[in-house]
Design an enzyme around this catalytic site. Structure first.
Site, PDB file in Angstrom:
ATOM      1  CG  HIS A 165      12.229 -14.845 -17.045  1.00 22.38           C
ATOM      2  ND1 HIS A 165      12.111 -14.371 -15.752  1.00 22.38           N
ATOM      3  CD2 HIS A 165      12.626 -13.801 -17.794  1.00 22.38           C
ATOM      4  CE1 HIS A 165      12.422 -13.082 -15.726  1.00 22.38           C
ATOM      5  NE2 HIS A 165      12.740 -12.712 -16.948  1.00 22.38           N
ATOM      6  CG  HIS A 194      17.742  -9.286 -14.691  1.00 19.50           C
ATOM      7  ND1 HIS A 194      17.402  -8.375 -13.718  1.00 19.50           N
ATOM      8  CD2 HIS A 194      16.766  -9.207 -15.632  1.00 19.50           C
ATOM      9  CE1 HIS A 194      16.271  -7.774 -14.036  1.00 19.50           C
ATOM     10  NE2 HIS A 194      15.864  -8.268 -15.203  1.00 19.50           N
TER      11      HIS A 194
END
Length: 638
Positions: free
Chosen positions: A253, A295
């Protein structure tokens, strides 16, 4: 092995009996060498239009010559006793034979046996992507005879410069040694592959560099190796479904985000070195339309700058420090562009699960896809998003890219939505998935993988493994890699069993006498039955006493970790030669043997059956007479 009738040119009873006896003896000798003689249809020709599940190659080497379409490029290759033998006299000789056809998604499997080796480091391989003429470059899945070494199993490439690039190594649970059959397989999906040793995954790679026309092959180095039961099966393109007994696909991730600043190239490198199968990152455009890896909607949290990413130019974003917030030794790390990230993966290895973050126009999605194309990474990128429109645009523009739908809660009908959006994977929050685990089976039935996010504890991994989850997106990728290794060690303690003789589907005549052979691991007890009645491993089957037709051997083994079962169904066939063998070994009065054999030679099957019935319990033992009569009547009907 099919035994044909004796030649009609033999016109004397004694000569014909001798021919039958010789043929029967030859058959028994063949059984002694191979353990079982099996008639298997060879299908090495390529179907006009193959598809998932199609068997492209099925070869048991039942003829005395190399199969049609098999190209012995170098070294000595020959077929003997129902096996293919390859010999390499020197460790510098990578001798090979090629076959099959180019496939993107396939399973290649074979039974391999080291007959002799010059050293335990010598090897044999399954060729994954090999030019038909054997020229470099080619990729192989290798097994050494000293299989328990750290590099007992390998994925490796032979480069155009004739150098080795070994991308992955592993050890097997036991040594192949010499004289031992090992069933091996490799499952290939594009640049990904799994090495499967005796039914269990040993390692995987995502570093294959596939050609446009490479086929399959077998290799031998510094050894003589025999191969049997070689099959190539085309697989469905969704290689993201986790095979039974295999561990999770590990998805890092935002890279190794627990160990390095997220979404940076250093986080990607750490995740790669830690063994992650995929890197997961997020992509968004700058003000001037350049896709960047970030992100948040702003640069505030993960850089020394401020502002919305869509309000900053590429030059402004590249000037930001994206590492110092995480730790002083990461000062100077930059926010990478999508192109930079892909270039790093292409040259250093790895695959990208990229999330299209937030709303994107069709043109913005088109720019992302163009970058992927420019970097020659279309076969190594998986697109996911919470945004349905982004997935629709991707499918319209690049239907070959796999798609995953991210969800915080489960949809009412994930399968229907997966079909509508052409999903390869359904990617829910892991906790939401654990609350409704039954959706995994329904998605798998529809051919859709399940990737759960973002799960970071061993307890959760164990629960997700039990419900069949295929992949885990985690901040702790290296820990999950270790958990996977422990999972494989636990799985390797499960008992396994296989009936190796007679093989399933074998067709045997009366002249054959195979031995029941059972291969078991991690087993304390082994039970065997023949047609429901107690038997035993190592028992020689007397086919002269069995009725013609199908018979089933079953076995069950028990061990500390549970039980395992296997079955093998074989057929006793009726042939003139088999009946001749039955007469010769019947124990009947010699005059009766002569009388029956004369009728057999002249194909007077009905008369032979009547004679056996009349003499049952007199000149011919009763239990044998009934079998002789039944076989003769079967031949009379042919």
């Amino acid at each position: 092995m099919t035994v044909h009738p004796a030649s009609p040119s033999l016109d004397r009873t004694g000569s014909r009996l001798g021919a039958l006896r010789t043929r029967a003896t030859a058959t028994v000798a063949a059984i002694a060498v191979t353990g079982a003689a099996v008639a298997v249809t060879v299908a090495t020709s390529t179907p006009a239009a193959a598809g998932p599940g199609s068997v492209v190659v099925s070869e048991s080497f039942s003829s005395a010559s190399l199969p049609a379409g098999w190209n012995a490029v170098d070294g000595t290759w020959k077929v003997e006793n129902g096996r293919l033998y390859g010999t390499s006299a020197s460790s510098s000789d990578n001798n090979k034979i090629t076959f099959g056809r180019h496939l993107n998604d396939f399973r290649l499997e074979a039974t391999m046996r080291f007959e002799t080796v010059s050293a335990a480091t010598r090897w044999a391989s399954l060729g994954i992507d090999v030019p038909a003429d054997g020229a470099t470059p080619w990729w192989i899945a290798t097994m050494r005879s000293g299989t328990t070494a750290a590099n007992g199993l390998e994925f490796a490439q032979r480069t155009p410069a004739n150098a080795w690039v070994v991308t992955n190594t592993a050890s097997a649970p036991y040594a192949a040694g010499t004289g031992r059959d090992v069933r091996v397989a490799v499952e290939v999906h594009g640049n990904q592959a799994r090495w499967i040793f005796d039914g269990r995954e040993a390692m995987r790679t995502n570093s294959l560099q596939r050609s446009a026309n490479g086929v399959q092959g077998l290799f031998v180095n510094g050894a003589t190796v025999s191969y049997d039961d070689v099959t190539v099966t085309e697989l469905a393109p969704n290689g993201y479904l986790r095979p039974k007994g295999s561990p999770f696909t590990v998805i890092a991730h935002r890279g190794a985000s627990a160990a390095a600043p997220e979404n940076t190239l250093v986080a990607q490198e750490i995740a790669r070195r830690g063994g992650a199968d995929w890197i997961e990152n997020d992509v968004q455009p700058s003000k001037d339309g350049i896709p960047f890896i970030l992100h948040d909607g702003t640069v505030d949290r993960t850089t020394d700058g401020t502002g919305n990413i869509r309000d900053l130019t590429a030059a402004q974003i590249k000037a930001l420090d994206a590492g110092s917030w995480f730790g002083p030794h990461y000062v100077g790390e930059r926010v990478p562009t999508l192109a930079e990230q892909l270039a790093d993966l292409r040259t250093r290895g790895g695959n990208l699960l990229v999330e299209i973050k937030g709303k994107h126009t069709r043109d913005e999605v088109a720019t992302i896809i163009q970058v992927i194309r420019n970097e020659q990474m279309m076969g190594r990128v998986f697109i996911q998003s919470f945004e349905v429109d982004a997935l629709r645009y991707t499918h319209e523009l690049a239907p070959e890219l796999p798609l995953g739908l991210l969800r915080s809660t489960l949809d009412a009908d994930p399968v229907a939505l997966a079909r509508e959006l052409h999903l390869t994977a359904y990617n829910p929050d892991g906790n939401a998935l654990l609350a409704k685990p039954e959706v995994v089976a329904s998605l798998h039935a529809a051919g859709v993988a399940v990737m759960a996010w973002t799960m970071d504890s061993a307890g959760l991994w164990q629960r997700l493994e039990r419900i069949g989850t295929d992949a885990i997106i985690t901040n702790r990728a290296s820990e999950l890699v270790g958990w996977n290794s422990a999972f494989l060690q636990r799985a390797s303690a499960d008992p396994t069993v296989d009936i190796t003789s007679p093989t399933d589907g074998a067709r045997l005549d009366r002249a054959q006498s195979p031995v029941i052979a059972v291969a078991a691991t991690n087993a304390d007890t082994v039970t065997v039955t023949l047609d429901g009645k107690k038997s035993a491993a190592g028992r020689k089957l007397d086919l002269t006493t069995l009725t013609a037709g199908r018979h089933t051997i079953s076995t069950e083994v028990t061990g500390p970790e549970g039980t395992a079962t296997a079955t093998s169904t074989f057929t006793v066939t009726v042939s003139q030669a088999g009946l001749g063998y039955l007469l010769l070994t019947s124990g009947a009065d010699p005059n009766a043997v002569t009388a029956m054999t004369t009728k057999l030679i002249h194909a007077q099957y009905a008369q032979l059956a009547s004679y056996a019935d009349r003499q049952a319990g007199k000149l011919v033992p009763a239990e044998v007479a009934s079998v002789i009569a039944a076989d003769a009547r079967t031949l009379a009907l042919k």
